[in-house]
Design a protein around this motif. Structure first.
Motif, PDB file in Angstrom:
ATOM      1  N   PRO A  56     -12.828  10.435   8.589  1.00  0.00           N
ATOM      2  CA  PRO A  56     -12.341  10.636   7.331  1.00  0.00           C
ATOM      3  C   PRO A  56     -10.883  10.184   7.201  1.00  0.00           C
ATOM      4  CG  PRO A  56     -12.755  12.813   8.862  1.00  0.00           C
ATOM      5  CD  PRO A  56     -13.635  11.243   9.346  1.00  0.00           C
ATOM      6  N   ALA A  57     -10.290  10.106   8.398  1.00  0.00           N
ATOM      7  CA  ALA A  57      -8.734   9.572   8.413  1.00  0.00           C
ATOM      8  C   ALA A  57      -8.745   8.324   7.539  1.00  0.00           C
ATOM      9  CB  ALA A  57      -8.260   9.414   9.850  1.00  0.00           C
ATOM     10  N   GLY A  58      -9.504   7.279   7.446  1.00  0.00           N
ATOM     11  CA  GLY A  58      -9.657   6.059   6.814  1.00  0.00           C
ATOM     12  C   GLY A  58      -8.870   5.036   7.206  1.00  0.00           C
ATOM     13  N   PHE A  59      -8.228   4.185   6.414  1.00  0.00           N
ATOM     14  CA  PHE A  59      -7.324   3.012   6.610  1.00  0.00           C
ATOM     15  C   PHE A  59      -6.056   3.152   5.708  1.00  0.00           C
ATOM     16  CE2 PHE A  59     -11.972   2.305   6.817  1.00  0.00           C
ATOM     17  CZ  PHE A  59     -12.051   1.648   8.137  1.00  0.00           C
ATOM     18  N   SER A  60      -5.123   2.425   6.459  1.00  0.00           N
ATOM     19  CA  SER A  60      -3.755   2.389   5.750  1.00  0.00           C
ATOM     20  C   SER A  60      -3.390   1.009   5.145  1.00  0.00           C
ATOM     21  CB  SER A  60      -2.758   2.489   6.939  1.00  0.00           C
ATOM     22  OG  SER A  60      -2.987   1.502   7.924  1.00  0.00           O
ATOM     23  N   GLY A  61      -4.406   0.076   5.244  1.00  0.00           N
ATOM     24  CA  GLY A  61      -4.330  -1.220   4.462  1.00  0.00           C
ATOM     25  C   GLY A  61      -5.308  -2.104   4.821  1.00  0.00           C
ATOM     26  N   SER A  62      -5.010  -3.422   4.733  1.00  0.00           N
ATOM     27  CA  SER A  62      -5.948  -4.556   4.892  1.00  0.00           C
ATOM     28  C   SER A  62      -5.049  -5.889   5.232  1.00  0.00           C
ATOM     29  CB  SER A  62      -6.752  -4.914   3.980  1.00  0.00           C
ATOM     30  OG  SER A  62      -7.592  -3.857   3.635  1.00  0.00           O
ATOM     31  N   LEU A  63      -5.560  -6.795   6.011  1.00  0.00           N
ATOM     32  CA  LEU A  63      -5.202  -7.747   6.280  1.00  0.00           C
ATOM     33  C   LEU A  63      -6.134  -8.974   5.689  1.00  0.00           C
ATOM     34  CD1 LEU A  63      -3.028  -9.987   7.446  1.00  0.00           C
ATOM     35  CD2 LEU A  63      -4.157  -9.695   9.732  1.00  0.00           C
ATOM     36  N   ILE A  64      -5.760 -10.270   4.952  1.00  0.00           N
ATOM     37  CA  ILE A  64      -6.758 -11.065   4.854  1.00  0.00           C
ATOM     38  C   ILE A  64      -5.844 -12.408   5.135  1.00  0.00           C
ATOM     39  CG2 ILE A  64      -7.880 -12.391   3.192  1.00  0.00           C
ATOM     40  CD1 ILE A  64      -8.263  -9.691   1.662  1.00  0.00           C
ATOM     41  N   VAL A  65      -6.332 -13.302   5.644  1.00  0.00           N
ATOM     42  CA  VAL A  65      -5.842 -14.792   6.091  1.00  0.00           C
ATOM     43  C   VAL A  65      -6.809 -15.758   5.437  1.00  0.00           C
ATOM     44  CG1 VAL A  65      -4.652 -16.392   7.651  1.00  0.00           C
ATOM     45  CG2 VAL A  65      -4.321 -14.016   7.975  1.00  0.00           C
ATOM     46  N   ALA A  66      -6.349 -16.473   4.506  1.00  0.00           N
ATOM     47  CA  ALA A  66      -7.324 -17.468   3.846  1.00  0.00           C
ATOM     48  C   ALA A  66      -6.552 -18.545   3.608  1.00  0.00           C
ATOM     49  CB  ALA A  66      -8.128 -16.689   2.773  1.00  0.00           C
ATOM     50  N   MET A 118      -3.404 -24.634   2.633  1.00  0.00           N
ATOM     51  CA  MET A 118      -2.378 -24.018   3.524  1.00  0.00           C
ATOM     52  C   MET A 118      -3.036 -22.326   3.413  1.00  0.00           C
ATOM     53  SD  MET A 118       1.580 -23.467   3.432  1.00  0.00           S
ATOM     54  CE  MET A 118       2.337 -22.684   5.081  1.00  0.00           C
ATOM     55  N   TYR A 119      -2.677 -22.097   4.587  1.00  0.00           N
ATOM     56  CA  TYR A 119      -3.299 -20.443   4.859  1.00  0.00           C
ATOM     57  C   TYR A 119      -2.243 -19.517   4.242  1.00  0.00           C
ATOM     58  CZ  TYR A 119      -7.143 -21.670   7.820  1.00  0.00           C
ATOM     59  OH  TYR A 119      -8.367 -22.096   8.439  1.00  0.00           O
ATOM     60  N   TYR A 120      -2.736 -18.370   3.783  1.00  0.00           N
ATOM     61  CA  TYR A 120      -1.810 -17.394   3.256  1.00  0.00           C
ATOM     62  C   TYR A 120      -2.312 -16.118   3.940  1.00  0.00           C
ATOM     63  CZ  TYR A 120      -0.028 -21.122   0.273  1.00  0.00           C
ATOM     64  OH  TYR A 120       0.414 -22.246  -0.209  1.00  0.00           O
ATOM     65  N   ALA A 121      -1.458 -15.034   4.312  1.00  0.00           N
ATOM     66  CA  ALA A 121      -1.787 -14.023   4.705  1.00  0.00           C
ATOM     67  C   ALA A 121      -1.319 -12.829   3.463  1.00  0.00           C
ATOM     68  CB  ALA A 121      -0.733 -13.676   5.721  1.00  0.00           C
ATOM     69  N   ILE A 122      -2.440 -12.114   3.050  1.00  0.00           N
ATOM     70  CA  ILE A 122      -2.359 -11.043   2.211  1.00  0.00           C
ATOM     71  C   ILE A 122      -2.102  -9.684   2.868  1.00  0.00           C
ATOM     72  CG2 ILE A 122      -3.622  -9.950   0.188  1.00  0.00           C
ATOM     73  CD1 ILE A 122      -4.875 -12.910  -0.143  1.00  0.00           C
ATOM     74  N   ILE A 123      -1.311  -9.272   2.917  1.00  0.00           N
ATOM     75  CA  ILE A 123      -0.785  -8.074   3.791  1.00  0.00           C
ATOM     76  C   ILE A 123      -0.898  -6.728   2.666  1.00  0.00           C
ATOM     77  CG2 ILE A 123       0.518  -6.619   5.270  1.00  0.00           C
ATOM     78  CD1 ILE A 123       1.487  -9.825   5.720  1.00  0.00           C
ATOM     79  N   ALA A 124      -1.920  -5.693   2.647  1.00  0.00           N
ATOM     80  CA  ALA A 124      -1.765  -4.727   1.619  1.00  0.00           C
ATOM     81  C   ALA A 124      -1.955  -3.272   2.416  1.00  0.00           C
ATOM     82  CB  ALA A 124      -3.258  -4.820   0.953  1.00  0.00           C
ATOM     83  N   GLU A 125      -0.985  -2.439   1.778  1.00  0.00           N
ATOM     84  CA  GLU A 125      -0.865  -0.988   2.138  1.00  0.00           C
ATOM     85  C   GLU A 125      -1.395  -0.207   1.286  1.00  0.00           C
ATOM     86  OE1 GLU A 125       3.051   1.822   2.900  1.00  0.00           O
ATOM     87  OE2 GLU A 125       3.331  -0.099   2.678  1.00  0.00           O
ATOM     88  N   ASP A 126      -2.446   0.749   1.626  1.00  0.00           N
ATOM     89  CA  ASP A 126      -2.963   1.465   1.112  1.00  0.00           C
ATOM     90  C   ASP A 126      -2.166   2.706   0.547  1.00  0.00           C
ATOM     91  OD1 ASP A 126      -5.266  -0.060   1.964  1.00  0.00           O
ATOM     92  OD2 ASP A 126      -6.409   1.794   2.232  1.00  0.00           O
ATOM     93  N   VAL A 127      -2.578   3.187  -0.586  1.00  0.00           N
ATOM     94  CA  VAL A 127      -2.152   4.555  -0.914  1.00  0.00           C
ATOM     95  C   VAL A 127      -2.469   5.646  -0.030  1.00  0.00           C
ATOM     96  CG1 VAL A 127      -1.976   3.977  -3.565  1.00  0.00           C
ATOM     97  CG2 VAL A 127      -3.975   5.134  -2.694  1.00  0.00           C
TER      98      VAL A 127
END
Length: 99
Positions: A53-63, A1-10
Motif C-alpha cells: 500500500p505504500a505504492g510508488f513515487s514515480g516512474s522511469l522510461i527510456v525509449a 536517439m534515446y530519451y529518459a522520461i522521469i516522472a514523479e508521482d503525486v
C-alpha cells in the motif's frame, strides 16, 4: 536517439495508478514491439520490489524517439499523466553507454 522520461508521482497515487495501469502498459508494449523501449518501470516508495500500500513515487522510461519534442509529446499523452498520477515529468536526452 534515446530519451529518459522521469516522472514523479503525486502523494498517495496508488489507486489512480492501478486504474490507469492497463492503458499505460499498452503504450509501453507498443514501444517494445517497435524495438524502441530500452527500459521502463516504477520507483517503489520503500526498499522493496513490491511496496504494497505504500505504492510508488514515480516512474522511469527510456525509449527511442525521433526528437526531444516527440518524446515530450509521447510523455504528455501518458494515461498516468491524464489520470493525475504524475505531478511532474522531466524528459531529457539519454546516451546508452553500458551494457
Amino acid at each position: 536517439m534515446y530519451y529518459a522520461i522521469i516522472a514523479e508521482d503525486v502523494d498517495n497515487s496508488l489507486d489512480a495508478r492501478m486504474k490507469a495501469r492497463p492503458a499505460h502498459l499498452e503504450r509501453l508494449k507498443v514501444l517494445s514491439s517497435e524495438g524502441r523501449l530500452l527500459i521502463a518501470g516504477p520507483h517503489p516508495v520503500n526498499d522493496s520490489e513490491e511496496p504494497g500500500p505504500a505504492g510508488f513515487s514515480g516512474s522511469l522510461i527510456v525509449a527511442e524517439f525521433a526528437s526531444l519534442q516527440a518524446a515530450k509529446s509521447w510523455a504528455d499523452d501518458d494515461p498516468y499523466f491524464a489520470a493525475g498520477v504524475y505531478k511532474r515529468v522531466l524528459v531529457k536526452p539519454f546516451k546508452k553507454v553500458l551494457p
